[in-house]
Design a protein around this motif. Sequence first.
Motif, PDB file in Angstrom:
ATOM      1  N   PRO A 154       0.854  -1.190   0.011  1.00  0.00           N
ATOM      2  CA  PRO A 154       0.094  -0.036  -0.074  1.00  0.00           C
ATOM      3  C   PRO A 154       0.778   1.353   0.115  1.00  0.00           C
ATOM      4  O   PRO A 154       1.998   1.202   0.522  1.00  0.00           O
ATOM      5  CB  PRO A 154      -0.823  -0.200   1.343  1.00  0.00           C
ATOM      6  N   HIS A 155       0.169   2.335  -0.657  1.00  0.00           N
ATOM      7  CA  HIS A 155       0.964   3.715  -0.561  1.00  0.00           C
ATOM      8  C   HIS A 155       1.189   4.254   0.667  1.00  0.00           C
ATOM      9  O   HIS A 155       0.107   4.308   1.679  1.00  0.00           O
ATOM     10  CB  HIS A 155       0.098   4.492  -1.661  1.00  0.00           C
ATOM     11  N   LYS A 156       2.129   4.827   0.958  1.00  0.00           N
ATOM     12  CA  LYS A 156       2.536   5.716   2.185  1.00  0.00           C
ATOM     13  C   LYS A 156       3.088   6.902   1.696  1.00  0.00           C
ATOM     14  O   LYS A 156       3.616   7.179   0.547  1.00  0.00           O
ATOM     15  CB  LYS A 156       3.482   5.081   2.952  1.00  0.00           C
ATOM     16  N   PRO A 157       2.399   8.189   2.525  1.00  0.00           N
ATOM     17  CA  PRO A 157       2.827   9.546   2.096  1.00  0.00           C
ATOM     18  C   PRO A 157       4.243   9.894   2.100  1.00  0.00           C
ATOM     19  O   PRO A 157       4.895  10.477   1.105  1.00  0.00           O
ATOM     20  CB  PRO A 157       2.375  10.266   3.098  1.00  0.00           C
ATOM     21  N   ASP A 158       5.138   9.036   2.677  1.00  0.00           N
ATOM     22  CA  ASP A 158       6.517   9.255   2.672  1.00  0.00           C
ATOM     23  C   ASP A 158       7.171   8.518   1.578  1.00  0.00           C
ATOM     24  O   ASP A 158       8.475   8.461   1.523  1.00  0.00           O
ATOM     25  CB  ASP A 158       7.308   9.069   3.989  1.00  0.00           C
ATOM     26  N   HIS A 159       6.436   7.875   0.741  1.00  0.00           N
ATOM     27  CA  HIS A 159       7.136   7.172  -0.324  1.00  0.00           C
ATOM     28  C   HIS A 159       7.966   8.049  -1.487  1.00  0.00           C
ATOM     29  O   HIS A 159       7.370   9.146  -1.775  1.00  0.00           O
ATOM     30  CB  HIS A 159       5.977   6.558  -1.275  1.00  0.00           C
ATOM     31  N   GLN A 160       9.120   7.654  -1.838  1.00  0.00           N
ATOM     32  CA  GLN A 160       9.616   8.328  -2.899  1.00  0.00           C
ATOM     33  C   GLN A 160       9.468   7.871  -4.199  1.00  0.00           C
ATOM     34  O   GLN A 160       9.784   6.765  -4.578  1.00  0.00           O
ATOM     35  CB  GLN A 160      11.334   8.278  -2.564  1.00  0.00           C
ATOM     36  N   GLY A 178       6.692  -1.886  -7.311  1.00  0.00           N
ATOM     37  CA  GLY A 178       6.766  -0.844  -6.725  1.00  0.00           C
ATOM     38  C   GLY A 178       5.130  -0.285  -6.286  1.00  0.00           C
ATOM     39  O   GLY A 178       4.550  -1.100  -6.840  1.00  0.00           O
ATOM     40  N   CYS A 179       4.925   0.573  -5.705  1.00  0.00           N
ATOM     41  CA  CYS A 179       3.788   1.365  -5.447  1.00  0.00           C
ATOM     42  C   CYS A 179       3.005   1.721  -6.465  1.00  0.00           C
ATOM     43  O   CYS A 179       3.616   2.580  -7.339  1.00  0.00           O
ATOM     44  CB  CYS A 179       3.824   2.283  -4.141  1.00  0.00           C
ATOM     45  N   ARG A 180       1.708   1.159  -6.914  1.00  0.00           N
ATOM     46  CA  ARG A 180       0.993   1.893  -7.845  1.00  0.00           C
ATOM     47  C   ARG A 180       0.448   3.056  -7.919  1.00  0.00           C
ATOM     48  O   ARG A 180       0.281   3.757  -9.045  1.00  0.00           O
ATOM     49  CB  ARG A 180       0.038   0.679  -8.280  1.00  0.00           C
ATOM     50  N   VAL A 181       0.308   3.626  -6.528  1.00  0.00           N
ATOM     51  CA  VAL A 181      -0.239   4.824  -6.437  1.00  0.00           C
ATOM     52  C   VAL A 181       0.955   5.891  -6.926  1.00  0.00           C
ATOM     53  O   VAL A 181       0.712   6.725  -7.698  1.00  0.00           O
ATOM     54  CB  VAL A 181      -0.541   5.178  -5.125  1.00  0.00           C
ATOM     55  N   CYS A 182       2.029   5.429  -6.460  1.00  0.00           N
ATOM     56  CA  CYS A 182       3.533   6.260  -7.052  1.00  0.00           C
ATOM     57  C   CYS A 182       3.661   6.063  -8.682  1.00  0.00           C
ATOM     58  O   CYS A 182       3.656   7.298  -9.414  1.00  0.00           O
ATOM     59  CB  CYS A 182       4.466   5.886  -6.318  1.00  0.00           C
ATOM     60  N   TRP A 183       3.274   4.941  -9.186  1.00  0.00           N
ATOM     61  CA  TRP A 183       3.325   4.872 -10.457  1.00  0.00           C
ATOM     62  C   TRP A 183       2.545   5.781 -11.302  1.00  0.00           C
ATOM     63  O   TRP A 183       2.905   6.489 -12.167  1.00  0.00           O
ATOM     64  CB  TRP A 183       2.729   3.549 -10.961  1.00  0.00           C
TER      65      TRP A 183
HETATM   66 ZN   LIG Z   1       3.326   5.024  -3.036  1.00  0.00          ZN
END
Ligand SMILES: [Zn+2]
Length: 199
Positions: free
Chosen positions: A79-85, A95-100
Amino acid sequence: MLTVAIASEFNAFDGELYRYLLERILGVEVQAWKSEFEFNGCKHVRKQTGLFLKKAADAGVQHALVAIDNDGGSARGLPHKPDHQVEREVEDPDGCRVCWLLETIPSTWRAAPYRSCVVVPIQTLETWLLIIQGHTFTEPSPEQRYNRAVLKKDCFGKLPLSSQERQRIALELLKQPEALPKLSLRPSFQHFMNQVLAW
Ligand SMILES: [Zn+2]
């Protein structure tokens, strides 16, 4: 009437459910921007979103929703976290798909008057539908049921249904008065709703 450019894995099913959820969250009528784009699966959405949103802006559309399923597991697609780079997640095939999706949104779409949001239900849109149904998950949390086929079978039964029939069942669930309160307890839905409420 608000026009929203919706990029989802299958606009005739996922896209229509997201359009309806936007109406519920915003309390206004929402229509999907009609274009020549036909999305087919998560990789296609990731690849086409930049061009899709440029064309939408050219057509005067200022609101966009970009969504794919997570299809994750216990060690990938977490799951996505706000501190993801974002850069690091984008380079990682697991990797995180929200970030994608955040990375696919053109810079012009990241500031007023444009409004966009990214949606990644955990693990598929059916996870959210099962939560509304009050399904008993044997896992510690609904997010930890990873198998797509099992999620879809639990939601719609064993017999193959047409996309129209699945859409009808899903919309009936989303129209239940307690649908949003139930979904609002899940972090993946909060992430979606908070972006839309900021529009
Ligand atoms: Zn993310």
